[in-house]
Design a protein around this motif. Structure first.
Motif, PDB file in Angstrom:
ATOM      1  N   PRO A   1      50.011  86.304  24.717  1.00  0.00           N
ATOM      2  CA  PRO A   1      49.469  85.114  24.271  1.00  0.00           C
ATOM      3  C   PRO A   1      50.270  84.210  23.414  1.00  0.00           C
ATOM      4  N   THR A   2      51.155  85.068  22.586  1.00  0.00           N
ATOM      5  CA  THR A   2      52.122  84.227  21.770  1.00  0.00           C
ATOM      6  C   THR A   2      53.174  83.635  22.625  1.00  0.00           C
ATOM      7  N   ALA A   3      53.317  83.698  24.073  1.00  0.00           N
ATOM      8  CA  ALA A   3      54.339  83.314  24.958  1.00  0.00           C
ATOM      9  C   ALA A   3      53.303  82.297  25.830  1.00  0.00           C
ATOM     10  N   ALA A   4      52.101  82.167  25.499  1.00  0.00           N
ATOM     11  CA  ALA A   4      51.318  81.206  26.461  1.00  0.00           C
ATOM     12  C   ALA A   4      51.017  79.874  25.699  1.00  0.00           C
ATOM     13  N   LEU A   5      50.954  78.778  26.523  1.00  0.00           N
ATOM     14  CA  LEU A   5      50.638  77.402  25.835  1.00  0.00           C
ATOM     15  C   LEU A   5      49.366  77.142  26.900  1.00  0.00           C
ATOM     16  N   VAL A   6      48.463  76.636  25.974  1.00  0.00           N
ATOM     17  CA  VAL A   6      47.183  76.025  26.606  1.00  0.00           C
ATOM     18  C   VAL A   6      47.111  74.589  26.366  1.00  0.00           C
ATOM     19  N   ILE A   7      46.982  74.085  27.319  1.00  0.00           N
ATOM     20  CA  ILE A   7      46.803  72.414  27.715  1.00  0.00           C
ATOM     21  C   ILE A   7      45.566  71.898  27.742  1.00  0.00           C
ATOM     22  N   ASP A   8      44.733  71.336  27.101  1.00  0.00           N
ATOM     23  CA  ASP A   8      43.503  70.820  27.096  1.00  0.00           C
ATOM     24  C   ASP A   8      43.230  69.701  26.364  1.00  0.00           C
ATOM     25  N   ASP A   9      42.132  68.936  26.807  1.00  0.00           N
ATOM     26  CA  ASP A   9      41.658  67.656  26.023  1.00  0.00           C
ATOM     27  C   ASP A   9      40.243  68.128  25.276  1.00  0.00           C
ATOM     28  N   SER A  10      40.087  69.465  25.043  1.00  0.00           N
ATOM     29  CA  SER A  10      39.142  69.672  23.941  1.00  0.00           C
ATOM     30  C   SER A  10      39.652  70.515  22.978  1.00  0.00           C
ATOM     31  N   ILE A  11      39.547  69.749  21.510  1.00  0.00           N
ATOM     32  CA  ILE A  11      39.829  70.230  20.387  1.00  0.00           C
ATOM     33  C   ILE A  11      39.222  71.839  20.245  1.00  0.00           C
ATOM     34  N   GLU A  12      37.902  71.927  20.600  1.00  0.00           N
ATOM     35  CA  GLU A  12      37.382  73.160  20.403  1.00  0.00           C
ATOM     36  C   GLU A  12      37.824  74.305  21.254  1.00  0.00           C
ATOM     37  N   ALA A  13      38.182  73.913  22.571  1.00  0.00           N
ATOM     38  CA  ALA A  13      38.736  74.609  23.494  1.00  0.00           C
ATOM     39  C   ALA A  13      40.080  75.424  22.778  1.00  0.00           C
ATOM     40  N   LEU A  14      40.784  74.242  22.259  1.00  0.00           N
ATOM     41  CA  LEU A  14      42.147  74.632  21.876  1.00  0.00           C
ATOM     42  C   LEU A  14      42.170  75.464  20.604  1.00  0.00           C
ATOM     43  N   ARG A  15      41.257  75.438  19.518  1.00  0.00           N
ATOM     44  CA  ARG A  15      40.975  76.182  18.656  1.00  0.00           C
ATOM     45  C   ARG A  15      40.595  77.571  18.902  1.00  0.00           C
ATOM     46  N   ASN A  16      39.706  77.854  20.030  1.00  0.00           N
ATOM     47  CA  ASN A  16      39.662  79.099  20.716  1.00  0.00           C
ATOM     48  C   ASN A  16      41.005  79.707  20.889  1.00  0.00           C
ATOM     49  N   ALA A  17      41.651  79.027  21.865  1.00  0.00           N
ATOM     50  CA  ALA A  17      42.935  79.468  22.431  1.00  0.00           C
ATOM     51  C   ALA A  17      43.693  79.821  21.317  1.00  0.00           C
ATOM     52  N   LYS A  18      43.926  78.986  20.232  1.00  0.00           N
ATOM     53  CA  LYS A  18      44.750  79.477  19.134  1.00  0.00           C
ATOM     54  C   LYS A  18      44.158  80.704  18.175  1.00  0.00           C
ATOM     55  N   ALA A  19      42.909  80.927  18.306  1.00  0.00           N
ATOM     56  CA  ALA A  19      42.372  82.131  17.595  1.00  0.00           C
ATOM     57  C   ALA A  19      42.919  83.498  18.509  1.00  0.00           C
ATOM     58  N   ALA A  20      42.999  83.230  20.007  1.00  0.00           N
ATOM     59  CA  ALA A  20      43.179  84.026  20.710  1.00  0.00           C
ATOM     60  C   ALA A  20      44.732  84.595  20.590  1.00  0.00           C
ATOM     61  N   GLY A  21      45.443  83.622  19.855  1.00  0.00           N
ATOM     62  CA  GLY A  21      47.123  83.919  19.851  1.00  0.00           C
ATOM     63  C   GLY A  21      47.911  83.070  20.385  1.00  0.00           C
ATOM     64  N   ALA A  22      47.292  82.084  21.217  1.00  0.00           N
ATOM     65  CA  ALA A  22      48.251  81.095  21.950  1.00  0.00           C
ATOM     66  C   ALA A  22      48.716  79.659  21.293  1.00  0.00           C
ATOM     67  N   HIS A  23      49.691  79.157  21.851  1.00  0.00           N
ATOM     68  CA  HIS A  23      50.050  77.849  21.388  1.00  0.00           C
ATOM     69  C   HIS A  23      49.509  76.894  22.139  1.00  0.00           C
ATOM     70  N   THR A  24      49.196  75.657  21.585  1.00  0.00           N
ATOM     71  CA  THR A  24      48.180  74.877  22.146  1.00  0.00           C
ATOM     72  C   THR A  24      48.806  73.427  22.052  1.00  0.00           C
ATOM     73  N   VAL A  25      48.331  72.498  23.172  1.00  0.00           N
ATOM     74  CA  VAL A  25      48.679  71.261  23.383  1.00  0.00           C
ATOM     75  C   VAL A  25      47.571  70.320  23.609  1.00  0.00           C
ATOM     76  N   PHE A  26      47.320  69.420  22.865  1.00  0.00           N
ATOM     77  CA  PHE A  26      46.127  68.341  22.795  1.00  0.00           C
ATOM     78  C   PHE A  26      46.354  67.105  23.853  1.00  0.00           C
ATOM     79  N   VAL A  27      45.705  66.992  24.800  1.00  0.00           N
ATOM     80  CA  VAL A  27      45.806  65.898  25.703  1.00  0.00           C
ATOM     81  C   VAL A  27      44.781  64.703  25.410  1.00  0.00           C
ATOM     82  N   SER A  28      45.483  63.754  25.010  1.00  0.00           N
ATOM     83  CA  SER A  28      44.328  62.402  24.515  1.00  0.00           C
ATOM     84  C   SER A  28      45.289  61.052  24.702  1.00  0.00           C
ATOM     85  N   PRO A  29      44.678  60.297  25.375  1.00  0.00           N
ATOM     86  CA  PRO A  29      45.299  59.173  25.650  1.00  0.00           C
ATOM     87  C   PRO A  29      45.209  58.132  24.481  1.00  0.00           C
ATOM     88  N   ALA A  30      44.382  58.671  23.652  1.00  0.00           N
ATOM     89  CA  ALA A  30      43.967  57.887  22.377  1.00  0.00           C
ATOM     90  C   ALA A  30      44.669  58.134  21.008  1.00  0.00           C
TER      91      ALA A  30
END
Lengths: 116, 246
Positions: free
Chosen positions: B192-221
């Protein structure tokens, strides 16, 4: 005058490769039956030249379909209408293709450059 | 500097523009059901509008009651399809299929057909993912079932670009679960430390981060967000962000 045909290949991969290690669901059985019947029909019509799959049973497993179509759009339609693709049981990717060598008995279309 | 080898994409609102989905969805419901079950297009559209919120609330209640040890994802999907179609049939006073199994099969077929008609990938998303597939292992980590994801990605020419299309079914875990990403990474045998999760949900990204991944938030705003490694407006901006992160 007969239509000029080009050759294409699509590669198929199971969406859930663990299908190879468990009983298929009724949905999967139905789709795979239709997938085989579809390719069998196209082979009978002379569209499909060759179809088959690797005998590996892990994530590297894939199948191929080599076939002829009049255009890339038609080739895309043929792939999209494969029941395994349309129902999402398999993932697919289309490529233009040219057969360079074949055993006697397998008809080879002329290279695309020579067809125009 | 971080090393990324695998990218995990959410589908809705990351690859596909779901803002285009809702009007098409309402319109297509009638197109699918009228020839099969009767009624009018307008009546089916209105029935879906009338029941949509309650069906979603019941769905969320079931997911909130999810037990990671005993939960059965296929049963969740079954109940969701059954509730959706039966609720509309009640409003329409149409009997519909006799058995629950037939009802679920028809609802699943309808949903798959409607969704397939409504795919509108964001501008640049397909080309960007094609390019990224040359350098990274690509996966989905989405709320849709793997077969649904395959249909959608096949339809936009990306079906063969992904290693595995993770939806909740492949790990028997809903996306809302804290264990969703952990189970995906284990199933994919990914560090997971070599994984990047791309999602429009902050909650999902929080869970991905807790699993050890890097995260990118997608938001037009939104230009920035706490707890993520980057924010992009669209997937087309991802290659530039990766160059900065790596």
């Amino acid at each position: 005058m007969s239509e000029i045909m080009a050759t294409f290949i699509y590669r198929l991969q199971l969406t859930d490769f663990e299908m190879l290690h468990r009983d298929h669901t009724p949905f999967e059985v139905d789709v795979l039956d239709k997938h085989f019947a579809y390719l069998e029909r196209l082979a009978g019509e002379g569209v499909v030249l060759l179809a088959g799959r690797t005998l590996t049973t892990d994530k590297t497993t894939f199948g191929i379909v080599i076939f002829e179509a009049a255009s890339e759009a038609e080739a895309q339609r043929i792939m999209d209408n494969d029941p395994a693709v349309a129902n999402g049981v398999m993932r697919a990717e289309l490529f233009p293709f040219r057969i360079a060598l074949a055993r006697d008995g397998l008809e080879m279309p002329a290279p695309a450059e020579a067809q125009g | 500097m971080i090393e990324i080898r695998s990218l995990f994409f959410d589908y809705g609102n990351v690859i596909n523009d779901n803002s285009q989905l809702t009007p098409a969805y309402f319109r297509l419901i009638g197109e699918f059901f009228v020839p099969r079950l009767g009624g009018t297009r307008e009546a089916w559209e209105e029935a879906n509008r009338a029941t949509f919120r309650d069906v979603q609330e019941r769905r969320l209640a079931r997911l909130n009651a999810w037990d990671d040890a005993t939960g059965d994802l296929k049963r969740q999907e079954y109940l969701e399809h059954l509730d959706w179609l039966r609720s509309m049939l009640d409003v329409l006073s149409i009997a519909g299929p006799a058995s629950d199994d037939e009802c679920v099969a028809l609802a699943a077929e309808a949903n798959a057909w409607i969704m397939l008609q409504s795919q509108t990938p964001f501008p640049g998303a397909v080309a960007t993912i094609n390019d990224l597939a040359l350098s990274y292992g690509l996966y989905t980590a989405s709320e849709g079932l793997s077969t649904q994801l395959a249909r959608h990605l096949n339809a936009i020419g990306l079906g063969g670009k992904f290693e595995t299309l993770y939806g909740p079914d492949l790990v028997n875990t809903p996306k809302q679960s804290l264990l969703y990403y952990e189970r995906i990474f284990r199933h994919a045998r990914i560090d997971p430390t070599a994984a990047l999760v791309i999602d429009d949900s902050i909650e999902a990204l929080r869970n991905a981060k807790a699993a050890g991944a890097h995260t990118v938030f997608v938001s037009p705003a939104v230009a920035s967000a706490d707890g993520v490694d980057g924010v992009i407006r669209t997937v087309a901006e991802l290659p530039a962000l990766l160059r900065r992160l790596e």
